[in-house]
Design a protein around this motif. Sequence first.
Motif, PDB file in Angstrom:
ATOM      1  N   SER A 325       0.840  -1.203   0.000  1.00 16.96           N
ATOM      2  CA  SER A 325       0.000   0.000   0.000  1.00 16.96           C
ATOM      3  C   SER A 325       0.867   1.242   0.000  1.00 16.96           C
ATOM      4  CB  SER A 325      -0.907   0.031   1.238  1.00 16.96           C
ATOM      5  OG  SER A 325      -1.991  -0.806   1.028  1.00 16.96           O
ATOM      6  N   CYS A 326       1.896   1.239   0.848  1.00 14.14           N
ATOM      7  CA  CYS A 326       2.733   2.435   0.954  1.00 14.14           C
ATOM      8  C   CYS A 326       3.416   2.746  -0.383  1.00 14.14           C
ATOM      9  CB  CYS A 326       3.746   2.242   2.081  1.00 14.14           C
ATOM     10  SG  CYS A 326       4.827   3.640   2.289  1.00 14.14           S
ATOM     11  N   ILE A 327       3.963   1.720  -1.023  1.00 19.97           N
ATOM     12  CA  ILE A 327       4.678   1.962  -2.293  1.00 19.97           C
ATOM     13  C   ILE A 327       3.681   2.386  -3.380  1.00 19.97           C
ATOM     14  CG2 ILE A 327       6.096   0.903  -4.111  1.00 19.97           C
ATOM     15  CD1 ILE A 327       7.114  -1.046  -1.824  1.00 19.97           C
ATOM     16  N   SER A 328       2.521   1.716  -3.442  1.00 15.71           N
ATOM     17  CA  SER A 328       1.544   2.034  -4.496  1.00 15.71           C
ATOM     18  C   SER A 328       0.992   3.453  -4.327  1.00 15.71           C
ATOM     19  CB  SER A 328       0.378   1.051  -4.468  1.00 15.71           C
ATOM     20  OG  SER A 328       0.856  -0.248  -4.509  1.00 15.71           O
ATOM     21  N   PHE A 329       0.635   3.802  -3.082  1.00 10.25           N
ATOM     22  CA  PHE A 329       0.137   5.166  -2.850  1.00 10.25           C
ATOM     23  C   PHE A 329       1.251   6.191  -3.111  1.00 10.25           C
ATOM     24  CE2 PHE A 329      -3.187   3.187   0.101  1.00 10.25           C
ATOM     25  CZ  PHE A 329      -4.231   3.364  -0.805  1.00 10.25           C
ATOM     26  N   LYS A 377       6.933   9.855   4.398  1.00  8.26           N
ATOM     27  CA  LYS A 377       6.190  10.207   5.625  1.00  8.26           C
ATOM     28  C   LYS A 377       4.849  10.843   5.261  1.00  8.26           C
ATOM     29  CE  LYS A 377       9.769  10.614   9.097  1.00  8.26           C
ATOM     30  NZ  LYS A 377      11.096  11.171   9.092  1.00  8.26           N
ATOM     31  N   GLU A 378       4.886  11.703   4.236  1.00  8.83           N
ATOM     32  CA  GLU A 378       3.643  12.367   3.829  1.00  8.83           C
ATOM     33  C   GLU A 378       2.653  11.351   3.237  1.00  8.83           C
ATOM     34  OE1 GLU A 378       2.030  14.849   4.427  1.00  8.83           O
ATOM     35  OE2 GLU A 378       1.046  15.803   2.747  1.00  8.83           O
ATOM     36  N   VAL A 379       3.170  10.350   2.514  1.00  2.92           N
ATOM     37  CA  VAL A 379       2.284   9.301   1.981  1.00  2.92           C
ATOM     38  C   VAL A 379       1.632   8.553   3.156  1.00  2.92           C
ATOM     39  CG1 VAL A 379       2.178   7.125   0.686  1.00  2.92           C
ATOM     40  CG2 VAL A 379       3.633   8.978  -0.135  1.00  2.92           C
ATOM     41  N   LEU A 380       2.441   8.217   4.159  1.00  2.00           N
ATOM     42  CA  LEU A 380       1.892   7.472   5.308  1.00  2.00           C
ATOM     43  C   LEU A 380       1.000   8.355   6.191  1.00  2.00           C
ATOM     44  CD1 LEU A 380       4.988   5.278   6.261  1.00  2.00           C
ATOM     45  CD2 LEU A 380       2.789   4.462   5.398  1.00  2.00           C
ATOM     46  N   ARG A 381       1.084   9.666   5.993  1.00  3.23           N
ATOM     47  CA  ARG A 381       0.125  10.543   6.680  1.00  3.23           C
ATOM     48  C   ARG A 381      -1.216  10.487   5.966  1.00  3.23           C
ATOM     49  NH1 ARG A 381      -2.711  14.826   5.845  1.00  3.23           N
ATOM     50  NH2 ARG A 381      -1.681  15.356   3.888  1.00  3.23           N
ATOM     51  N   TYR A 463      12.880  -1.867   8.314  1.00  2.00           N
ATOM     52  CA  TYR A 463      12.894  -2.763   7.153  1.00  2.00           C
ATOM     53  C   TYR A 463      11.935  -2.215   6.095  1.00  2.00           C
ATOM     54  CZ  TYR A 463      11.687  -7.090   4.599  1.00  2.00           C
ATOM     55  OH  TYR A 463      11.428  -8.024   3.631  1.00  2.00           O
ATOM     56  N   ALA A 464      10.728  -1.850   6.554  1.00  2.00           N
ATOM     57  CA  ALA A 464       9.689  -1.369   5.628  1.00  2.00           C
ATOM     58  C   ALA A 464      10.169  -0.118   4.888  1.00  2.00           C
ATOM     59  CB  ALA A 464       8.413  -1.065   6.394  1.00  2.00           C
ATOM     60  N   LEU A 465      10.746   0.819   5.633  1.00  2.50           N
ATOM     61  CA  LEU A 465      11.154   2.073   4.993  1.00  2.50           C
ATOM     62  C   LEU A 465      12.266   1.837   3.976  1.00  2.50           C
ATOM     63  CD1 LEU A 465      10.890   4.550   7.997  1.00  2.50           C
ATOM     64  CD2 LEU A 465       9.440   4.460   5.960  1.00  2.50           C
ATOM     65  N   LEU A 466      13.172   0.913   4.303  1.00  2.00           N
ATOM     66  CA  LEU A 466      14.244   0.625   3.337  1.00  2.00           C
ATOM     67  C   LEU A 466      13.675  -0.010   2.068  1.00  2.00           C
ATOM     68  CD1 LEU A 466      17.134  -0.807   5.523  1.00  2.00           C
ATOM     69  CD2 LEU A 466      17.092   1.366   4.307  1.00  2.00           C
ATOM     70  N   GLU A 467      12.700  -0.889   2.257  1.00  2.00           N
ATOM     71  CA  GLU A 467      12.084  -1.544   1.092  1.00  2.00           C
ATOM     72  C   GLU A 467      11.352  -0.510   0.232  1.00  2.00           C
ATOM     73  OE1 GLU A 467       9.393  -4.798   1.992  1.00  2.00           O
ATOM     74  OE2 GLU A 467       8.427  -4.574   0.038  1.00  2.00           O
ATOM     75  N   VAL A 468      10.592   0.361   0.893  1.00  2.00           N
ATOM     76  CA  VAL A 468       9.829   1.375   0.151  1.00  2.00           C
ATOM     77  C   VAL A 468      10.802   2.288  -0.612  1.00  2.00           C
ATOM     78  CG1 VAL A 468       8.249   3.344   0.372  1.00  2.00           C
ATOM     79  CG2 VAL A 468       7.902   1.307   1.798  1.00  2.00           C
ATOM     80  N   LYS A 469      11.874   2.694   0.078  1.00  2.00           N
ATOM     81  CA  LYS A 469      12.833   3.609  -0.562  1.00  2.00           C
ATOM     82  C   LYS A 469      13.504   2.932  -1.760  1.00  2.00           C
ATOM     83  CE  LYS A 469      13.751   6.398   3.478  1.00  2.00           C
ATOM     84  NZ  LYS A 469      14.625   6.718   4.597  1.00  2.00           N
ATOM     85  N   THR A 470      13.973   1.701  -1.566  1.00  2.00           N
ATOM     86  CA  THR A 470      14.646   1.004  -2.681  1.00  2.00           C
ATOM     87  C   THR A 470      13.698   0.941  -3.882  1.00  2.00           C
ATOM     88  OG1 THR A 470      15.690  -0.408  -1.037  1.00  2.00           O
ATOM     89  CG2 THR A 470      15.897  -1.100  -3.316  1.00  2.00           C
ATOM     90  N   THR A 471      12.464   0.557  -3.631  1.00  2.00           N
ATOM     91  CA  THR A 471      11.525   0.377  -4.743  1.00  2.00           C
ATOM     92  C   THR A 471      11.283   1.710  -5.466  1.00  2.00           C
ATOM     93  OG1 THR A 471      10.452  -1.242  -3.320  1.00  2.00           O
ATOM     94  CG2 THR A 471       9.322  -0.706  -5.359  1.00  2.00           C
TER      95      THR A 471
END
Length: 511
Positions: A325-329, A377-381, A463-471
Amino acid sequence: MFILLIISLIAIVTTWVVLTVAKNMLVVRALQKKLSKLHTIPAVPVLGNSLLFKRDSSPPAIFARMKEFHHIFGNDLIAQGLFNKPALQITSAAMVEQVIGAKTIQKSLIYDFMKPWVNEGLITALGKKWALRRKIITPTFHFKILEEFLAIFNRQTEVLVEKLQQQSEKGDFDIYKYITLCALDIISESAMGVKLNAQDSPSSSYVKAVKEMSEIIFRRLFSLGNEYKILFQLSKAAQRQKAALSILHEFTNSVILARKHQLEDEQLRKTTLEKMDETDIYGKRKMTLLELLLNVSVEGHRLNETDIREEVDTFMFAGHDTTTSCISFSAYHIAQNPEVQRKLYEEMVLVLGENFKTIELTYSMLQELKYLDMTIKEVLRIHPSVPIIGRKSTGDMIIDGQAIPAGVDIAIFIYAMHNNPEIFPEPEKFDPERFNEENCSKRHPYSYIPFSAGARNCVGQKYALLEVKTTLVKILGNYQLLPCHPKNNVQLKTDMTLRPVNGAFVKIIPR
Ligand code: HEM
């Protein structure tokens, strides 16, 4: 005789309903007295607030209505479920801090729907069991191990970039579908050391079973009789759940057994040290969650296969939908905001160099991408992957100096907190600058909690933030994201995770 039986049955059920409703309404009255600042959502006897959902009970409408309650009635509310079961729905930072900080915690009913899959893994476990497991699992996210996971992130997101080529210069498409498969591949390899190859075989039975279970949990959340297991057992969904669970559990069991035998062989050949020490956990040995769990001893005993399976299943469950969800949004918002995309790209070129689309990203490189961090951070807001978390009072939970009676459900509505105009002015506007240091320092620390807070916060956050950033770096290095047609703009629905209803639509063109 038969008629007499029916009449007696009706009398028993009616008495039960009347007594239950009366008991629940007494608790509602007590809550209204104790927490007089809180507004009570209008309710009727027996059906509670459910009539307010009757106009449209589709998942997006339910979500929209829940948001609306806070606009109409205020930040913290007293709600009533079926048979007027009392619940609090809270969004103010001060109140959330008190609930999250409670000494003894119990999780609300929704977590029970996950249990057939994850049993009592870290997310559902309580008390001593939870504390012990958390201590065991925390080292999996030591930064040295995170660095090892980056090799997986790099490799799998390169596959994603390749798969996305099918959509390049082709108009609107749903990026969510691609990201789900990539996130599943990533979590499977990190948690179990198994290459699921979901991106290459999206119709594998395991991938389908994951989707099926998420769907069943979602439906149970919004069924009126959700509390009554017996009703669920009689439904068709229970049959489907049984079939999905047998696939999911068989798969994890087989991986656990294979790894266990491998490890025993290695130990026989004395190729591994007999006892794990710091260097094993953080050192050269390639570590997955499973390796760690297989090697750990608790009070002199190894964890058994069921213990291990519940943690591996928990990771598979908690660790892929949330990041998807985080990456798609993120992709969706970046596409909708060209100025944000321009700044992100410039930062990536500055920190990583012109040809960053082909480089192997490292932990320290990703730490330097400050604007990317603010954007996520803004996406997760605006679209928090976990929009609601649930607790249940054990009786010693104190809010505003008042003890909340045992058994009251408390929903912490993270989505409504993050979209509260008093805290985040113009909440529908996407603006990463809300997360520069100056703006952050002005807010209550509990007004923004995408990963929850306190002892039960998200163990996989880094872990999640690193994955989101890499993607995102890989996607933006290879493609420019363009906004979709307004008719495809995102609509929301939620179960444990916030999801787009029809998809997260973007367009892509090559860089
Ligand atoms: C953007 C991604 C993610 C978000 C927004 C997120 C959010 C959260 C939140 C809000 C909680 C608290 C739930 C509650 O109190 O009921 C939580 C707990 C948890 N998360 Fe995450 N999560 C994310 C990714 C992950 C990943 C990738 C993993 C695993 C690799 C993970 C594993 C867990 C576990 C095991 C817990 C339970 C922790 C405990 O109770 O001790 N999460 N997460």
